[in-house]
Design a protein around this motif. Sequence first.
Motif, mmCIF file in Angstrom:
data_model
loop_
_atom_site.group_PDB
_atom_site.id
_atom_site.type_symbol
_atom_site.label_atom_id
_atom_site.label_comp_id
_atom_site.label_asym_id
_atom_site.label_seq_id
_atom_site.Cartn_x
_atom_site.Cartn_y
_atom_site.Cartn_z
ATOM 1 N N LEU A 1 10.189 -22.263 -13.853
ATOM 2 C CA LEU A 1 9.888 -21.462 -15.347
ATOM 3 C C LEU A 1 10.883 -21.938 -16.140
ATOM 4 N N ALA A 2 12.085 -22.274 -16.322
ATOM 5 C CA ALA A 2 12.885 -22.865 -17.275
ATOM 6 C C ALA A 2 12.371 -24.071 -17.625
ATOM 7 N N LEU A 3 12.059 -25.034 -16.743
ATOM 8 C CA LEU A 3 11.503 -26.192 -17.008
ATOM 9 C C LEU A 3 10.111 -26.324 -17.753
ATOM 10 N N ARG A 4 9.247 -25.207 -17.418
ATOM 11 C CA ARG A 4 8.089 -25.200 -18.187
ATOM 12 C C ARG A 4 8.103 -24.657 -19.563
ATOM 13 N N VAL A 5 9.184 -23.509 -19.727
ATOM 14 C CA VAL A 5 9.524 -23.230 -21.255
ATOM 15 C C VAL A 5 9.937 -24.272 -21.899
ATOM 16 N N MET A 6 10.898 -25.206 -21.417
ATOM 17 C CA MET A 6 11.424 -26.077 -22.118
ATOM 18 C C MET A 6 10.254 -27.108 -22.685
ATOM 19 N N ARG A 7 9.374 -27.322 -21.809
ATOM 20 C CA ARG A 7 8.342 -28.233 -21.917
ATOM 21 C C ARG A 7 7.343 -27.628 -23.240
ATOM 22 N N ASP A 8 7.154 -26.127 -23.161
ATOM 23 C CA ASP A 8 6.680 -25.523 -24.138
ATOM 24 C C ASP A 8 7.394 -25.657 -25.725
ATOM 25 N N LEU A 9 8.820 -25.672 -25.577
ATOM 26 C CA LEU A 9 9.561 -25.986 -26.718
ATOM 27 C C LEU A 9 9.504 -27.192 -27.127
ATOM 28 N N ASP A 10 9.546 -28.351 -26.336
ATOM 29 C CA ASP A 10 9.186 -29.778 -26.820
ATOM 30 C C ASP A 10 8.040 -29.884 -27.435
ATOM 31 N N ARG A 11 6.775 -29.248 -26.856
ATOM 32 C CA ARG A 11 5.553 -29.231 -27.449
ATOM 33 C C ARG A 11 5.650 -28.892 -28.807
ATOM 34 N N ALA A 12 5.995 -27.423 -29.013
ATOM 35 C CA ALA A 12 6.201 -26.808 -30.325
ATOM 36 C C ALA A 12 6.751 -27.768 -31.345
ATOM 37 N N ASP A 13 8.017 -28.291 -30.802
ATOM 38 C CA ASP A 13 8.746 -29.162 -31.956
ATOM 39 C C ASP A 13 7.883 -30.273 -32.330
ATOM 40 N N ASN A 14 7.208 -30.889 -31.200
ATOM 41 C CA ASN A 14 6.378 -32.191 -31.613
ATOM 42 C C ASN A 14 5.192 -31.772 -32.737
ATOM 43 N N GLU A 15 5.019 -30.523 -32.183
ATOM 44 C CA GLU A 15 3.708 -30.088 -33.377
ATOM 45 C C GLU A 15 3.919 -29.924 -34.770
ATOM 46 N N ILE A 16 5.395 -29.450 -34.703
ATOM 47 C CA ILE A 16 5.688 -29.062 -36.242
ATOM 48 C C ILE A 16 6.047 -30.538 -36.736
ATOM 49 N N LYS A 17 6.210 -31.363 -36.150
ATOM 50 C CA LYS A 17 6.413 -32.723 -36.753
ATOM 51 C C LYS A 17 5.165 -33.408 -36.974
ATOM 52 N N ASP A 18 4.177 -33.126 -36.237
ATOM 53 C CA ASP A 18 2.666 -33.788 -36.430
ATOM 54 C C ASP A 18 1.893 -33.299 -37.450
ATOM 55 N N LEU A 19 2.347 -31.882 -37.984
ATOM 56 C CA LEU A 19 2.084 -31.234 -39.064
ATOM 57 C C LEU A 19 2.269 -31.887 -40.379
ATOM 58 N N PHE A 20 3.393 -32.526 -40.397
ATOM 59 C CA PHE A 20 3.774 -33.218 -41.571
ATOM 60 C C PHE A 20 3.357 -34.689 -41.527
ATOM 61 N N ILE A 21 3.175 -35.174 -40.398
ATOM 62 C CA ILE A 21 2.862 -36.604 -40.303
ATOM 63 C C ILE A 21 1.227 -36.558 -40.882
ATOM 64 N N GLU A 22 0.474 -35.918 -40.645
ATOM 65 C CA GLU A 22 -0.741 -35.693 -40.926
ATOM 66 C C GLU A 22 -0.953 -35.569 -42.699
ATOM 67 N N MET A 23 0.208 -35.199 -43.153
ATOM 68 C CA MET A 23 -0.015 -34.982 -44.816
ATOM 69 C C MET A 23 0.932 -35.907 -45.670
ATOM 70 N N GLN A 24 0.976 -37.212 -45.002
ATOM 71 C CA GLN A 24 1.986 -38.217 -45.698
ATOM 72 C C GLN A 24 1.048 -38.619 -46.691
ATOM 73 N N GLY A 25 1.822 -39.140 -47.778
ATOM 74 C CA GLY A 25 1.087 -39.795 -48.925
ATOM 75 C C GLY A 25 0.150 -38.710 -49.797
ATOM 76 N N LYS A 26 0.497 -37.486 -49.525
ATOM 77 C CA LYS A 26 -0.281 -36.503 -50.327
ATOM 78 C C LYS A 26 0.679 -35.944 -51.367
ATOM 79 N N ASP A 27 0.058 -35.515 -52.489
ATOM 80 C CA ASP A 27 1.022 -34.818 -53.511
ATOM 81 C C ASP A 27 0.876 -33.212 -53.211
ATOM 82 N N PHE A 28 2.127 -32.848 -53.590
ATOM 83 C CA PHE A 28 2.116 -31.320 -53.414
ATOM 84 C C PHE A 28 3.174 -30.823 -54.055
#
Length: 206
Positions: A7-34
């Motif tokens: 269970l701990a390993l699965r939850v840690m994988r969920d944490l890694d995925r959420a962390d990476n998804e947060i980064k991906d949100l901003f990678i997709e927005m590079q070069g835009k003016d806000f």
Amino acid sequence: MENKAELALRVMRDLDRADNEIKDLFIEMQGKDFGYDFLLAAGIARRSCAITSGFKSMVDAKNSLCALALVRMQLDNSLRLYAGFFSKDRTKFSKDVLKGKVISKMKSDDNQPMTDNYLARRVSTINPWVINVYKKTSGYIHFSEEHIKEALRHNGGEHYELVIGPNDFDRTDEHFLEPLQCFTHITMMIKTQLEDWLGLLDRSKY
């Protein structure tokens, strides 16, 4: 049936995925003016990723005092972003934060000061567990009875062992499962909040 280690390993994988998804949100927005509201989201994301890295290190080191303080700091990220949603004007809120205005002195859309306690109670109407996590982990930010208790181990009867040092040498990985689940849940919540926030951006230049 899944054991606690699995269970701990699965939850840690969920944490890694959420962390990476947060980064991906901003990678997709590079070069835009806000504007300011984008910068606030970027600050939340940067802090979330930094705290996640620290939390994982503290779990690996079996340092529960630091790990639990980081749970509270991650919850702070979520509460502060909720404050933006609760404000009367997200862009003005973001600009005020960037200029150093204290969030607890700002008013919500129901005209209440947005203190941490107010935010935790209001968010608890959506996620009831938040208020208990807020109260419990706040005791690890400022010196409290929790730190005194953590310096002692009860060995039965009137016998106690004094523990001075950073690591929980006598605790198994299972001791960190609940904090890990809690931290992961908060991080997944932040990811969803950021998705919603970025979808509402004021795209005018500042």
